[in-house]
Design a protein around this motif. Structure first.
Motif, short mmCIF file in Angstrom:
data_model
loop_
_atom_site.label_atom_id
_atom_site.label_comp_id
_atom_site.label_asym_id
_atom_site.label_seq_id
_atom_site.Cartn_x
_atom_site.Cartn_y
_atom_site.Cartn_z
N GLY A 1 36.39 35.08 57.73
CA GLY A 1 35.25 34.07 57.16
C GLY A 1 34.83 34.53 55.74
N GLU A 2 34.90 35.72 55.37
CA GLU A 2 33.96 36.35 54.23
C GLU A 2 34.81 35.92 53.08
OE1 GLU A 2 32.10 40.45 52.76
OE2 GLU A 2 32.76 40.28 54.92
N ILE A 3 34.30 35.67 52.02
CA ILE A 3 34.67 35.20 50.73
C ILE A 3 34.27 36.23 49.67
CG2 ILE A 3 34.75 33.43 48.94
CD1 ILE A 3 33.58 31.77 51.37
N SER A 4 35.40 36.86 48.93
CA SER A 4 35.37 37.87 48.10
C SER A 4 34.61 37.40 46.65
CB SER A 4 36.52 38.63 47.77
OG SER A 4 37.40 37.68 46.88
N SER A 5 34.16 38.41 45.88
CA SER A 5 33.60 38.03 44.51
C SER A 5 35.06 38.18 43.84
CB SER A 5 32.67 39.20 44.02
OG SER A 5 31.64 39.27 44.77
N PRO A 6 35.08 37.69 42.57
CA PRO A 6 36.46 37.67 41.78
C PRO A 6 37.05 39.24 41.96
CG PRO A 6 34.80 36.36 40.75
CD PRO A 6 34.12 36.95 41.84
N VAL A 7 38.30 39.23 42.31
CA VAL A 7 38.86 40.53 42.22
C VAL A 7 39.95 40.66 41.28
CG1 VAL A 7 40.47 42.10 43.65
CG2 VAL A 7 38.69 40.68 44.92
N LEU A 8 39.90 41.44 40.51
CA LEU A 8 40.62 41.75 39.22
C LEU A 8 41.88 42.65 39.70
CD1 LEU A 8 41.26 41.08 36.06
CD2 LEU A 8 39.90 43.36 35.79
N THR A 9 43.12 41.96 39.32
CA THR A 9 44.37 42.62 39.43
C THR A 9 45.25 42.36 38.07
OG1 THR A 9 45.61 40.91 40.32
CG2 THR A 9 44.49 42.05 41.95
N ASN A 10 46.20 42.87 38.01
CA ASN A 10 47.05 42.67 36.79
C ASN A 10 47.50 41.16 36.84
OD1 ASN A 10 47.36 45.53 35.98
ND2 ASN A 10 49.05 45.97 37.19
N PHE A 11 47.29 40.40 37.79
CA PHE A 11 47.85 39.07 37.79
C PHE A 11 46.78 38.01 37.12
CE2 PHE A 11 50.35 40.94 40.98
CZ PHE A 11 51.38 40.77 40.75
N GLY A 12 45.30 38.40 37.48
CA GLY A 12 44.36 37.73 36.88
C GLY A 12 43.05 37.88 38.03
N TYR A 13 42.15 37.00 38.03
CA TYR A 13 40.97 37.01 39.06
C TYR A 13 41.42 36.25 40.33
CZ TYR A 13 37.88 39.22 35.94
OH TYR A 13 36.84 40.12 35.05
N HIS A 14 41.37 36.79 41.53
CA HIS A 14 41.55 36.38 42.85
C HIS A 14 40.22 36.16 43.50
CE1 HIS A 14 45.75 38.07 42.74
NE2 HIS A 14 45.25 38.92 42.26
N ILE A 15 40.05 34.80 44.00
CA ILE A 15 39.04 34.50 45.06
C ILE A 15 39.72 34.72 46.58
CG2 ILE A 15 37.24 32.74 45.78
CD1 ILE A 15 36.60 34.11 43.13
N ILE A 16 39.35 35.51 47.39
CA ILE A 16 40.24 35.74 48.61
C ILE A 16 39.20 35.23 49.61
CG2 ILE A 16 41.32 37.43 49.80
CD1 ILE A 16 41.22 39.10 47.35
N GLN A 17 39.74 34.68 50.73
CA GLN A 17 38.89 34.43 51.92
C GLN A 17 39.88 35.02 53.21
OE1 GLN A 17 38.31 30.30 53.45
NE2 GLN A 17 36.33 31.05 54.35
N VAL A 18 39.14 35.95 53.70
CA VAL A 18 39.82 36.48 54.88
C VAL A 18 39.91 35.56 56.05
CG1 VAL A 18 39.95 38.35 56.74
CG2 VAL A 18 39.72 38.99 54.28
N LYS A 19 41.11 34.99 56.74
CA LYS A 19 41.20 34.26 57.77
C LYS A 19 41.03 34.74 59.29
CE LYS A 19 41.65 30.23 55.24
NZ LYS A 19 40.69 29.41 55.39
N ASP A 20 41.72 36.02 59.19
CA ASP A 20 41.95 36.82 60.41
C ASP A 20 42.18 38.32 60.41
OD1 ASP A 20 42.18 37.05 63.35
OD2 ASP A 20 44.09 36.37 63.47
N ARG A 21 41.77 39.24 61.46
CA ARG A 21 41.97 40.44 61.25
C ARG A 21 42.63 40.81 62.91
NH1 ARG A 21 38.56 44.24 57.60
NH2 ARG A 21 39.90 45.79 58.50
N ARG A 22 43.68 41.35 63.20
CA ARG A 22 44.10 41.55 64.46
C ARG A 22 44.83 42.88 64.42
NH1 ARG A 22 48.09 36.75 65.94
NH2 ARG A 22 45.99 35.49 65.63
#
Length: 660
Positions: free
Chosen positions: A212-233
């Motif tokens: 459910g958590e949403i990330s701040s912009p994550v910088l990689t070689n591809f650009g900026y990512h906004i990520i939301q984790v849906k599940d961990r198991r």
């Protein structure tokens, strides 16, 4: 001092006997003894004996007799190493090549890089205990982006984050805003994945987030990512399935309906008890790579297949279980579970994890961390103004013209940086470029400068380990001396013992009393293992005369048809200590003897009295004894050449230390 001389000096330092002498300040301790006037540290004796005991020392400690025996072996060992050094074997090309290879291997566990790699290995395996499902939106930079362009991309990423936090569905936003081409199909849903399947920055972000958590912009070689984790198991490990595929014809407007009806009919057919899965797959599957082998696919882990297929595969629980049809971009699949297995142990996966960690992006991160630690630890101080001056001077120059440009400008003595107060200048860099075998990627001044800094820091670290790490010093010295010992023994004992045919014969003649036959007799002995077969063997013996072919005849006639019934022996056999011949009447040609619970049938021939063994018959034994004689002679000569003086107090301290 220029860099080439500095590097050469360090290599010499690593290879010279004087550096590794226990008397050197780097490993100085109480002297156990002197050999030919050269001090030997008692810590070396303690180290070697302790290593020989391994992880399970002798119960009750080392006895006095065992200690004395080990001490004598140690003295002999040190004498031979000293002689090898006197013969300059430590300066031979062969020694330097072999020792250089050993050094690279032995120092690896002590390097900062190794510690960081081990940490990354353990972190990766720890993360692999879980799988994560996440969705993302990627905002890429335009080509040749300016600083203003980068800020615009960041503001867009922050805006999208705010929308998701306000309740917008990231999977609805992704097809519209994400620059990830797959978002048009998967709506930004990356499915489940685990460690080492995403770029490092992306992986670090998601493993520090909860569902459910949403990330701040994550910088990689591809650009900026906004990520939301849906599940961990927990990681389900690996699965193997077979599948049947019904493709959707994109050229047919009714293609999906037709495929859906066909897969439904096939699924109904599979439910019948008489249905054979392999036959159905062969007849109906449209995957040409698997339909002739029952649809069987290789083992795969989470993150290896498209999400819909993977989710269905891992949801199956019983071997042979059939899934309902599942749609992917390839069409409709029906899956059958073949086998599951849990995540493998760290030991089994270590090699695979290491190879992934050492790939370009992760390897670069580790190298950057190593350099940062080295710069801090070894007081790296860069003269930024001078580096910039040289960089500007050589900015548009090919590396082949660096030397002439520097010579023209008279900047060779310009200081670039220092490491632990040792100064490195432009001439050192040019020397480095001359002796460097591999050209750094890019081949510009900046590339050469960074390679020079990295190499200089690595040399500083290796020198530090060599000077201050007692464990490494002892290990390296052990291998160095071991190579010298082998070289000396090979030259003075082993090869000489094999090649010196005149010496072998002279040794044989002088020691002929050690190579005597005892009384012998020609004999053929049959040991009867199956008493039910005794009569056949007796009949054979009654019709045969003793000769060199008798064993072969017996094997062909009786042993071959009944291999477990007999054991036979033929030859000129020594009588003394022979378990059967000592019971025999030597003047009786044929006899039957019970010995050790078995019947033995014996044919005897001529008696041969004790006498010398022929040299050619026992040459291998003579060579072994001759080599032992050469070894003993060498040791005796060296004890005279290099007097040994032992310090009783240090000797007792060593004995006590080994029994603590």
């Amino acid at each position: 001092m220029n860099f080439s001389f500095r590097l050469a000096s360090f290599i010499m330092l690593m290879g010279t006997a004087s550096f590794f002498s226990p008397g050197h300040a780097a490993i100085q301790s109480d002297q156990l003894m002197t050999i030919g006037g050269e001090p030997v540290d008692k810590e070396e004796l303690i180290y070697l004996i302790s290593k020989g005991q391994g992880d399970a020392p002798v119960q009750g400690g080392l006895s006095r007799a065992e200690f004395e025996e080990n001490l004598e072996l140690f003295i002999n060992y040190k004498l031979k190493v000293k002689e090898a050094e006197a013969m300059n074997l430590h300066q031979s090309e062969e020694f330097l090549r072999e020792f250089g290879t050993f050094k690279e291997t032995l120092i690896a566990p002590y390097l900062i890089k190794n510690s960081l790699e081990e940490g990354e290995l353990r972190k990766a395996y720890s993360r692999m205990q879980e799988v994560i499902r996440a969705s993302h939106i990627l905002i890429q930079f335009p080509p040749n982006a300016s600083q203003e362009d980068s800020l615009i991309v960041l503001r867009m990423a922050l805006k999208l984050k705010s929308e998701v936090e306000s309740g917008a569905d990231i999977n609805e936003l992704a097809p519209e805003y994400s620059d990830d081409p797959s978002a048009k199909v998967n709506k930004g849903d990356l499915g489940y994945f685990t460690a080492l399947q995403m770029v490092p920055a992306f992986e670090d972000a998601v493993y520090n987030m909860q569902p459910g958590e949403i990330s701040s912009p994550v910088l990689t070689n591809f650009g900026y990512h906004i990520i939301q984790v849906k599940d961990r198991r927990p990681n389900p490990g690996q699965v193997r399935v077979s599948h049947l595929l019904v493709r959707i014809d994109p050229e047919n407007p009714n293609g999906e309906d037709l495929a859906k009806r066909k897969v439904a009919d096939v699924y109904t057919e599979i439910q019948k008890e008489t249905t054979v899965w392999e036959d159905i797959v062969k007849n109906y599957s449209e995957d040409p790579s698997t339909n002739q082998k029952g649809g069987l696919l290789p083992w795969f882990t989470v993150g290896s297949m498209i999400p819909e297929f993977e989710l269905m595969a891992f949801s199956l629980t019983e071997t042979g279980e059939i899934s309902p049809p599942v749609k992917t971009q390839y069409g409709y699949h029906i899956l059958r579970l073949e086998e599951k297995r849990p995540l493998e142990s760290f030991d089994n996966l270590e090699k695979s994890i290491r190879s992934k960690i050492l790939r370009a992006s992760r390897s670069s991160l580790i190298e950057s961390q190593v350099m940062a630690i080295q710069k801090s630890r070894y007081s790296f101080d860069e003269n930024e103004a001078n580096v910039q001056k040289i960089s500007t001077l050589l900015a548009d120059s090919a590396p082949t013209s660096f030397d002439s440009k520097i010579a023209e400008s008279d900047l060779g003595s310009t200081v670039l940086f220092s490491i632990q107060d040792e100064v490195y200048n432009v001439d050192d860099l040019l020397d480095f470029k001359t002796y460097r075998e591999r050209i750094p990627e890019g081949n510009s001044f900046e590339d050469w400068y960074q390679a020079f800094v990295a190499t200089s820091l690595n040399l500083a670290e290796e020198k530090d380990i060599l000077t201050n790490n007692k464990s490494y010093q002892m290990t390296l010295k052990e291998y160095r001396d071991g190579i010298l010992l082998f070289s000396l023994m090979n030259q003075e004992v082993w090869q000489k013992g094999i090649l010196d045919s005149l010496g072998q014969r002279n040794f044989y003649k002088k020691n002929q009393d050690n190579y005597l036959w005892k009384d012998r007799i020609e004999a053929f002995i049959v040991k009867v293992l199956d008493i039910n077969k005794a009569a056949e063997a007796k009949a054979f013996m009654a019709t045969k005369n003793l000769n060199s072919d008798i064993k072969k005849d017996f094997a062909a006639s009786l042993e071959a048809p009944s291999p477990l019934a007999y054991q036979s022996e033929y030859g000129l056999l020594e009588i003394e200590d022979h378990p059967v011949l000592t019971l025999a009447e030597l003047n009786k040609e044929y006899q039957e003897i019970e010995a050790n619970g078995h019947l033995h049938l014996i044919l005897l021939g001529d008696l041969v009295k004790a006498g010398p063994k022929d040299f050619e018959d026992i040459r291998g034994l003579v060579i072994r004894d001759y080599q032992e004689y050469l070894d003993q002679s060498l040791t005796a000569r060296l004890r005279t050449k290099y007097p040994v003086q032992i310090d009783p107090g240090a000797k007792e301290e060593a004995f006590i230390a080994l029994n603590q």
